[in-house]
Design an enzyme around this catalytic site. Sequence first.
Site, mmCIF file in Angstrom:
data_model
loop_
_atom_site.group_PDB
_atom_site.id
_atom_site.type_symbol
_atom_site.label_atom_id
_atom_site.label_comp_id
_atom_site.label_asym_id
_atom_site.label_seq_id
_atom_site.Cartn_x
_atom_site.Cartn_y
_atom_site.Cartn_z
ATOM 1 N N ARG A 152 0.714 -1.240 0.221
ATOM 2 C CA ARG A 152 0.151 0.075 0.020
ATOM 3 C C ARG A 152 0.757 1.244 0.089
ATOM 4 N NH1 ARG A 152 -1.931 -3.677 3.489
ATOM 5 N NH2 ARG A 152 -3.921 -4.434 3.288
ATOM 6 N N ARG A 158 10.176 -0.291 9.337
ATOM 7 C CA ARG A 158 10.621 -0.433 10.547
ATOM 8 C C ARG A 158 12.159 -0.540 10.767
ATOM 9 N NH1 ARG A 158 6.082 0.165 11.929
ATOM 10 N NH2 ARG A 158 4.535 -1.115 12.788
ATOM 11 N N GLU A 186 13.792 1.834 18.949
ATOM 12 C CA GLU A 186 13.300 2.886 19.220
ATOM 13 C C GLU A 186 12.136 2.604 20.268
ATOM 14 O OE1 GLU A 186 10.983 2.966 15.397
ATOM 15 O OE2 GLU A 186 9.149 2.805 16.566
ATOM 16 N N HIS A 193 9.087 8.219 14.521
ATOM 17 C CA HIS A 193 7.779 7.357 14.104
ATOM 18 C C HIS A 193 6.390 8.358 14.042
ATOM 19 C CE1 HIS A 193 6.778 2.881 13.977
ATOM 20 N NE2 HIS A 193 5.999 3.674 13.380
HETATM 21 P P1 NAD Z 1 1.879 -3.867 2.818
HETATM 22 O O1 NAD Z 1 1.451 -5.299 3.507
HETATM 23 O O2 NAD Z 1 0.629 -3.184 2.013
HETATM 24 O O3 NAD Z 1 3.099 -3.889 1.793
HETATM 25 C C1 NAD Z 1 4.112 -4.527 2.322
HETATM 26 C C2 NAD Z 1 4.659 -5.231 0.772
HETATM 27 O O4 NAD Z 1 6.093 -5.532 1.039
HETATM 28 C C3 NAD Z 1 4.146 -6.466 0.394
HETATM 29 O O5 NAD Z 1 3.490 -5.987 -0.860
HETATM 30 C C4 NAD Z 1 4.856 -7.491 0.392
HETATM 31 O O6 NAD Z 1 4.773 -8.482 -0.596
HETATM 32 C C5 NAD Z 1 6.251 -6.731 0.508
HETATM 33 N N1 NAD Z 1 7.126 -7.369 1.008
HETATM 34 C C6 NAD Z 1 7.276 -8.507 1.903
HETATM 35 N N2 NAD Z 1 8.533 -9.163 1.666
HETATM 36 C C7 NAD Z 1 9.411 -8.427 1.085
HETATM 37 C C8 NAD Z 1 10.644 -8.508 0.766
HETATM 38 N N3 NAD Z 1 11.467 -9.360 1.462
HETATM 39 N N4 NAD Z 1 11.149 -7.506 -0.081
HETATM 40 C C9 NAD Z 1 10.320 -6.782 -0.727
HETATM 41 N N5 NAD Z 1 9.160 -6.571 -0.715
HETATM 42 C C10 NAD Z 1 8.676 -7.610 0.538
HETATM 43 O O7 NAD Z 1 2.255 -2.786 4.136
HETATM 44 P P2 NAD Z 1 2.199 -1.291 4.040
HETATM 45 O O8 NAD Z 1 0.963 -0.848 4.408
HETATM 46 O O9 NAD Z 1 2.563 -0.797 2.630
HETATM 47 O O10 NAD Z 1 3.265 -0.897 5.096
HETATM 48 C C11 NAD Z 1 4.613 -1.131 5.053
HETATM 49 C C12 NAD Z 1 5.451 -1.120 6.287
HETATM 50 O O11 NAD Z 1 5.243 0.480 6.720
HETATM 51 C C13 NAD Z 1 4.898 -1.786 7.325
HETATM 52 O O12 NAD Z 1 5.501 -3.169 7.425
HETATM 53 C C14 NAD Z 1 5.026 -1.108 8.472
HETATM 54 O O13 NAD Z 1 5.797 -1.612 9.317
HETATM 55 C C15 NAD Z 1 5.270 0.351 8.014
HETATM 56 N N6 NAD Z 1 4.431 1.387 8.736
HETATM 57 C C16 NAD Z 1 5.423 2.532 9.099
HETATM 58 C C17 NAD Z 1 4.592 3.585 9.501
HETATM 59 C C18 NAD Z 1 5.137 4.819 10.176
HETATM 60 O O14 NAD Z 1 4.231 5.587 11.019
HETATM 61 N N7 NAD Z 1 6.531 4.795 9.994
HETATM 62 C C19 NAD Z 1 3.181 3.406 9.683
HETATM 63 C C20 NAD Z 1 2.369 2.472 8.844
HETATM 64 C C21 NAD Z 1 3.121 1.432 8.346
#
Ligand code: NAD
Length: 338
Positions: A154, A235, A264, A296
């Site tokens: 996403r 992360r 963190e 964060h």
């Molecule tokens: P998501 O599940 O929609 O997308 C994650 C993508 O990573 C998926 O398409 C998956 O196939 C892919 N993936 C899995 N293993 C992989 C690998 N080894 N190499 C490459 N791609 C791989 O998740 P999202 O909603 O897009 O969120 C992404 C990350 O952002 C989450 O894991 C979350 O920890 C982090 N996040 C951070 C904040 C913040 O405030 N900083 C907020 C929300 C989410």
Amino acid sequence: MRIAVFSTKPYDRAFLDRAAPVHGHAPTYLEPRLDRDTARLAEGFPAVCAFVNDTLDAEVLTRLAAGGTKIVALRAAGYNNVDLEAAARLGLVVVRVPAYSPHAVAEFTVGLLLALDRRIPRAWSRVRDNNFALDGLLGHDLHGKTVGVVGTGRIGALVAKCLALGFGCRVLAHDRYEVAELKAAGVEYVDVETLIAASDVITLHCPLTPRTRHIIGAAAIERAKPGVILINTSRGALIDAEAVIAGLKSGKIGAVGLDVYEQEADLFFEDLSNEIIQDDVFQRLLTFPNVLITGHQAFFTEEALTAIAETTMANIAEEAAGRASPNRVVAEGVRGKG
Ligand code: NAD
């Protein structure tokens, strides 16, 4: 349903208080983080609501289950802090908020990249001091640069689209699932080695798993382009911070923008301005002029907090009514999840 809500700040309460009555819930707000010592605070609560730096390992989950908890509701997308196998064994249902506002994080990611490369915080503090010199503020055009997006779920998909279509970057992506819309926008899917070797900017958007832990470590930094810019809003443990420090010291890494940090949990979301920080790695990172760290906050928008509160309360209501929420998280062995 009675919910023990851990790690709450005034801003959490404001949003959860709006959503809770709609679903007939009564939240009890607890300031401490959930861990082995604080798990007992949830005794007698059928639902527990937890945040990103709460500990939900087997020990904590066992204590929650013994106290009568049935539902663990994460008010976050990531669930790397939950022992899902232990939860399944203990009969605990885990729900999360998979997509509260990918825009919030994607937009912040691009903002962090621009602020870092164009030295905006540095310029701001200079101008406040009536120092209008430009030395040390030199940046790059993003247009025409190669950006590697690791993970096009996403958030990563929005970042890739914004950089490809908005800024005119060449975007390389790595994910086991390819997004047709991104390919149509010119994004090229490549293996992770190619992405690392060819990118001027690398931005991480994959989840933290045993496979992705320290995906940016000494070996990746060695293979990267000189002057590479690293951005991590996903992360903290995706990056080996000590290897990054070595790369910054040698000049191999051009700049680093972080919204997350492996350790963190001991730092973020708290005002520690009067404390002596004991984490020497974090403190060293802060000393580099080409490192920009935020605590964060990528998710922290009005829209995201509204959606998080609403989905969290709806998830609990679904499970309380005996229906499986579509936002249940289960261990890999039980049902595959990326
Ligand atoms: P998501 O599940 O929609 O997308 C994650 C993508 O990573 C998926 O398409 C998956 O196939 C892919 N993936 C899995 N293993 C992989 C690998 N080894 N190499 C490459 N791609 C791989 O998740 P999202 O909603 O897009 O969120 C992404 C990350 O952002 C989450 O894991 C979350 O920890 C982090 N996040 C951070 C904040 C913040 O405030 N900083 C907020 C929300 C989410």
